[in-house]
Design a protein around this motif. Structure first.
Motif, PDB file in Angstrom:
ATOM      1  N   PHE A 229       0.837  -1.199   0.000  1.00 38.86           N
ATOM      2  CA  PHE A 229       0.000   0.000   0.000  1.00 38.86           C
ATOM      3  C   PHE A 229       0.876   1.254   0.000  1.00 38.86           C
ATOM      4  N   ALA A 230       0.449   2.213  -0.774  1.00 37.65           N
ATOM      5  CA  ALA A 230       1.121   3.513  -0.809  1.00 37.65           C
ATOM      6  C   ALA A 230       0.335   4.495   0.053  1.00 37.65           C
ATOM      7  N   GLU A 231       1.026   5.202   0.907  1.00 36.42           N
ATOM      8  CA  GLU A 231       0.357   6.130   1.816  1.00 36.42           C
ATOM      9  C   GLU A 231      -0.295   7.263   1.040  1.00 36.42           C
ATOM     10  N   VAL A 232      -1.460   7.693   1.508  1.00 35.71           N
ATOM     11  CA  VAL A 232      -2.166   8.827   0.917  1.00 35.71           C
ATOM     12  C   VAL A 232      -2.281   9.903   1.988  1.00 35.71           C
ATOM     13  N   PRO A 233      -2.433  11.148   1.594  1.00 34.14           N
ATOM     14  CA  PRO A 233      -2.565  12.219   2.595  1.00 34.14           C
ATOM     15  C   PRO A 233      -3.766  11.966   3.505  1.00 34.14           C
ATOM     16  N   HIS A 234      -3.570  12.129   4.796  1.00 39.98           N
ATOM     17  CA  HIS A 234      -4.664  11.881   5.738  1.00 39.98           C
ATOM     18  C   HIS A 234      -4.390  12.607   7.045  1.00 39.98           C
ATOM     19  N   GLU A 235      -5.457  12.804   7.773  1.00 41.81           N
ATOM     20  CA  GLU A 235      -5.341  13.365   9.108  1.00 41.81           C
ATOM     21  C   GLU A 235      -4.718  12.321  10.036  1.00 41.81           C
ATOM     22  N   PRO A 236      -4.157  12.751  11.158  1.00 37.78           N
ATOM     23  CA  PRO A 236      -3.607  11.769  12.100  1.00 37.78           C
ATOM     24  C   PRO A 236      -4.651  10.724  12.488  1.00 37.78           C
ATOM     25  N   VAL A 237      -4.200   9.488  12.571  1.00 40.19           N
ATOM     26  CA  VAL A 237      -5.117   8.379  12.871  1.00 40.19           C
ATOM     27  C   VAL A 237      -5.490   8.436  14.344  1.00 40.19           C
ATOM     28  N   PRO A 238      -6.792   8.581  14.637  1.00 36.44           N
ATOM     29  CA  PRO A 238      -7.198   8.588  16.053  1.00 36.44           C
ATOM     30  C   PRO A 238      -7.018   7.202  16.668  1.00 36.44           C
ATOM     31  N   GLY A 239      -6.999   7.142  17.938  1.00 39.37           N
ATOM     32  CA  GLY A 239      -6.863   5.863  18.634  1.00 39.37           C
ATOM     33  C   GLY A 239      -7.069   6.105  20.118  1.00 39.37           C
ATOM     34  N   PRO A 240      -6.833   5.148  20.971  1.00 37.20           N
ATOM     35  CA  PRO A 240      -6.514   3.778  20.567  1.00 37.20           C
ATOM     36  C   PRO A 240      -7.781   2.989  20.247  1.00 37.20           C
ATOM     37  N   ALA A 241      -7.636   1.948  19.465  1.00 32.19           N
ATOM     38  CA  ALA A 241      -8.732   1.035  19.154  1.00 32.19           C
ATOM     39  C   ALA A 241      -8.136  -0.207  18.508  1.00 32.19           C
ATOM     40  N   HIS A 242      -8.852  -1.296  18.602  1.00 26.14           N
ATOM     41  CA  HIS A 242      -8.454  -2.519  17.903  1.00 26.14           C
ATOM     42  C   HIS A 242      -9.701  -3.359  17.654  1.00 26.14           C
ATOM     43  N   ILE A 243      -9.582  -4.343  16.798  1.00 26.23           N
ATOM     44  CA  ILE A 243     -10.719  -5.231  16.532  1.00 26.23           C
ATOM     45  C   ILE A 243     -10.853  -6.194  17.705  1.00 26.23           C
ATOM     46  N   ASP A 244     -11.972  -6.089  18.415  1.00 21.39           N
ATOM     47  CA  ASP A 244     -12.221  -6.969  19.567  1.00 21.39           C
ATOM     48  C   ASP A 244     -12.589  -8.372  19.096  1.00 21.39           C
ATOM     49  N   HIS A 245     -13.525  -8.449  18.150  1.00 24.73           N
ATOM     50  CA  HIS A 245     -13.887  -9.753  17.584  1.00 24.73           C
ATOM     51  C   HIS A 245     -14.618  -9.547  16.267  1.00 24.73           C
ATOM     52  N   LEU A 246     -14.710 -10.613  15.522  1.00 23.32           N
ATOM     53  CA  LEU A 246     -15.465 -10.652  14.273  1.00 23.32           C
ATOM     54  C   LEU A 246     -16.576 -11.673  14.429  1.00 23.32           C
ATOM     55  N   ALA A 247     -17.734 -11.387  13.885  1.00 18.46           N
ATOM     56  CA  ALA A 247     -18.860 -12.322  13.922  1.00 18.46           C
ATOM     57  C   ALA A 247     -19.204 -12.727  12.502  1.00 18.46           C
ATOM     58  N   LEU A 248     -19.157 -14.010  12.231  1.00 21.13           N
ATOM     59  CA  LEU A 248     -19.388 -14.543  10.891  1.00 21.13           C
ATOM     60  C   LEU A 248     -20.588 -15.474  10.915  1.00 21.13           C
ATOM     61  N   VAL A 249     -21.596 -15.175  10.137  1.00 23.76           N
ATOM     62  CA  VAL A 249     -22.763 -16.050  10.036  1.00 23.76           C
ATOM     63  C   VAL A 249     -22.469 -17.150   9.031  1.00 23.76           C
ATOM     64  N   GLN A 250     -22.687 -18.384   9.467  1.00 26.76           N
ATOM     65  CA  GLN A 250     -22.379 -19.542   8.644  1.00 26.76           C
ATOM     66  C   GLN A 250     -23.613 -20.039   7.898  1.00 26.76           C
ATOM     67  N   PRO A 251     -23.421 -20.635   6.722  1.00 28.04           N
ATOM     68  CA  PRO A 251     -24.545 -21.342   6.102  1.00 28.04           C
ATOM     69  C   PRO A 251     -25.087 -22.387   7.081  1.00 28.04           C
ATOM     70  N   TRP A 252     -26.379 -22.607   7.052  1.00 29.61           N
ATOM     71  CA  TRP A 252     -27.038 -23.439   8.058  1.00 29.61           C
ATOM     72  C   TRP A 252     -26.438 -24.835   8.169  1.00 29.61           C
ATOM     73  N   HIS A 253     -25.885 -25.351   7.067  1.00 29.92           N
ATOM     74  CA  HIS A 253     -25.381 -26.722   7.076  1.00 29.92           C
ATOM     75  C   HIS A 253     -23.891 -26.802   7.387  1.00 29.92           C
ATOM     76  N   GLN A 254     -23.237 -25.672   7.717  1.00 31.31           N
ATOM     77  CA  GLN A 254     -21.793 -25.688   7.912  1.00 31.31           C
ATOM     78  C   GLN A 254     -21.362 -25.207   9.289  1.00 31.31           C
ATOM     79  N   TYR A 255     -22.280 -25.129  10.226  1.00 26.36           N
ATOM     80  CA  TYR A 255     -21.949 -24.612  11.558  1.00 26.36           C
ATOM     81  C   TYR A 255     -20.924 -25.504  12.258  1.00 26.36           C
ATOM     82  N   ASP A 256     -21.190 -26.818  12.315  1.00 29.95           N
ATOM     83  CA  ASP A 256     -20.259 -27.735  12.969  1.00 29.95           C
ATOM     84  C   ASP A 256     -18.950 -27.819  12.193  1.00 29.95           C
TER      85      ASP A 256
END
Length: 605
Positions: free
Chosen positions: A417-444
């Motif tokens: 990735f090439a940097e583009v002009p931007h304001e300072p990145v606010p923080g702090p923060a991070h991804i706590d979790h992701l929730a993925l819905v599975q097809p009904w037959h693929q849960y297990d």
């Protein structure tokens, strides 16, 4: 060890089942009688088809209600058996499964059972066939493996042995240690199945809820260790009756089945796989969208800044603290705004297509994934692009193994990735979790995949009340919680936006984050007043605290380890965000609040 699967475990015609088993890498199959009877192929043609596919026919099953019956009935059973043995000769299989009788005519007489099974084995021996006697958990008089073995031992016939079935043994709570007392050469066959721990009639449990090893609550590995110590050297074979598997496509189910046996062999020490490489963090989440404007507005309101642009693809990098979101606006690969992520996953509208997993050894992580049958995804990349390995999870989500923040030979993916002009990145923060819905037959399947391929720990499954059914969810995590993925399957159709994927963003102060989001034009999910009225009855709050939660739609949960405060954005396409403030000791995901969130999303359609 050789692997086998009963055709009853897969959906489709017999020819479809055989092809799926072969493609998944099985060595052999058990031919279930109903599959043969419904096939237009003759037994000899089935034998040829199996040989062409590289499959052996390891077992023909089942023969029922044979033993411990009046003599005239047994005579009829022998005539029936002779026909089956002739058929097995054409089929090219030398072992038949005989289940302990459930017939009303069956007599509670072990000596008679042993004598009649011996006569059956004598007839079988004339055809070069062995008889494997199995105790059904609901057998009329014989329902445990040790009882079945005593009868086989008393019969003393070289063509008569026992078949051990993990479901029939473990569902009754029988101690499998006694298996080690059975001579290995008398264990003619081993059938494996797991199952969730349920309190219900064992026959219904068996016929509808079995699953592959590692997907349920049984100690299948412990049982296999006892069988191996006894000296068994036959195949590990799966016999799984499951309503979901019978409706799902045979190919992916067969792959899931074979993966379960590979992991089982690793667990019991008879198979070699590349060692697990547990991810150490979430490098990024990739959104694919046909229209960047709504996504950009949402991310901007959440405090993300667009910091970089991919050098060769229409992909932007957005960052807030340690949270990184890729937004892919590549051309539609399919009509009706159906897009694909950079690796090829189809997405309707805006969707979460890929996850970057920080790994201490990305190459080794990819090797293990491939060894466990995860599809390796081809990637279109420029010569200068970082050579990221990617595999597909069962739901099609792409998993990239990244070296972010680790010293090794591979270049950092962010160098693309090439940097583009931007304001300072606010923080702090991070991804706590992701929730993925599975097809009904693929849960297990998804749970087993994330456990075995990624080495994540699976937490207990929970059921959440949705206004139109139930939503099941199970989180998989690494040891320190830096990787958390909640796998869910809902009552609504798979494309229902209410059961969309979501990204949970951890912030220091959820009240301040929610206010800033709203001030920036973001739309928070409104929560019914009844919810906060109930909070007032259950907990004590400081002055004005509850009114603030009510105003911002913040939900609240408390457990022994601490407090969890969270709120939700409105959905864009098939994605929404969650702002979370998690006390260090809190391990959950606010599951008790999920029904309120789901109802609010339904109301806001």
């Amino acid at each position: 060890m050789r692997t086998s699967i009963a055709t009853v475990s897969l959906s489709g015609s017999l020819t479809e089942k055989l092809a799926a088993a072969s493609r998944a890498g099985f060595d052999g199959v058990e031919i279930f009688e109903n599959d043969l009877l419904a096939s237009p192929l003759s037994p000899r043609e089935i034998r040829t088809r199996c040989a062409d596919l590289g499959l052996t026919v390891d077992l023909y099953q089942p023969m029922r209600d044979i033993e411990a019956v009046p003599e005239d009935e047994f005579g009829r059973n022998l005539r029936r058996a002779r026909h089956k043995f002739e058929l097995m000769g054409e089929l090219g299989v030398d072992t038949v499964l005989v289940c302990s009788s459930v017939a009303p005519l069956a007599i509670d007489d072990d000596d008679l059972a042993a004598e009649q099974l011996s006569r059956l084995a004598t007839l079988a021996q004339d055809f070069g066939i062995r008889v494997a006697y199995e105790a059904l958990a609901w057998g009329r008089h014989v329902s445990t493996y040790d009882h079945a073995w005593r009868i086989v031992e008393a019969a003393g016939h070289p063509a008569l042995g026992t078949c051990l079935d993990s479901f029939h043994i473990l569902s009754r709570g029988t101690d499998p240690k006694g298996i080690e007392d059975i001579p290995g050469e008398k264990i003619f066959f081993l059938q494996l199945a797991d199952a969730p721990l349920l309190a219900m009639d064992v026959l219904q449990w068996s016929r509808h809820y079995r699953c592959f090893p590692g997907q349920g609550g049984f100690d299948v590995a412990g049982l296999v260790r006892h069988v191996l110590r006894a000296g068994y050297d036959g195949p590990l074979s799966l016999e799984v009756f499951n309503d979901v598997f019978r409706q799902a496509e045979a190919g992916p189910t067969a792959v899931d089945a074979h993966r379960s046996l590979l992991v089982l062999q690793e667990t019991v020490g008879v198979g070699e796989l590349p060692a697990p490489v547990v991810p150490t963090g979430l490098a990024f989440a990739e959104l694919v969208t046909p229209d960047a404007e709504p996504v950009s507005a949402l991310l901007g309101a959440l405090g993300f800044a667009r910091t970089a642009r991919h050098r060769s693809k229409p992909v932007d990098l957005w960052e807030r603290g340690e949270a990184r979101i890729l937004v892919n606006t590549g051309p539609a690969a399919l009509p009706h705004s159906r897009l694909r992520s950079s690796g090829g996953t189809p997405i309707d509208g805006t969707g979460l297509a890929a996850i970057g997993l920080e790994s201490p050894d990305p190459v080794a992580a990819a090797r293990r994934a491939e060894a466990l049958l995860a599809p390796v995804l081809p990637r279109r990349r420029a010569p200068q692009d970082a050579p990221l390995d990617a595999v597909a999870a069962p739901d099609g989500t792409e998993l990239f193994f990244c070296g972010t923040g680790h010293a090794h030979e591979l270049p950092d993916w962010r160098a693309d990735f090439a940097e583009v002009p931007h304001e300072p990145v606010p923080g702090p923060a991070h991804i706590d979790h992701l929730a993925l819905v599975q097809p009904w037959h693929q849960y297990d399947e998804a749970t087993l995949f994330h456990r075995s391929v990624l080495g994540l720990h699976a937490q207990e499954s929970v059921d959440v009340a949705d206004p139109y059914g139930l939503l099941r969810s199970r989180a998989v995590t690494n040891a320190d919680g830096s990787v958390r993925i909640a796998l869910g399957v809902g009552a609504a159709p798979a494309d229902d936006t209410l059961h969309a994927q979501h990204i949970a963003l951890a912030v220091e102060d959820v009240v301040a984050a929610a206010r800033a989001f709203r001030a920036a034009g973001g739309g928070l999910l409104p929560i019914p007043a009844n919810y906060h009225d109930d909070l007032a009855a259950r907990y004590e709050f400081t002055d004005g605290e509850l009114e603030t939660y009510r105003d911002l739609g913040i939900l609240y949960d408390r457990e022994a380890g601490g407090v969890f405060r969270h709120c939700y954005t409105r959905t864009v396409g098939r994605v929404f965000f969650e702002l979370v403030e998690r006390d260090p000791g809190y391990r959950g995901y606010g599951a008790q609040n999920a029904p309120v969130r789901l109802a609010a999303q339904h109301a806001g359609r």
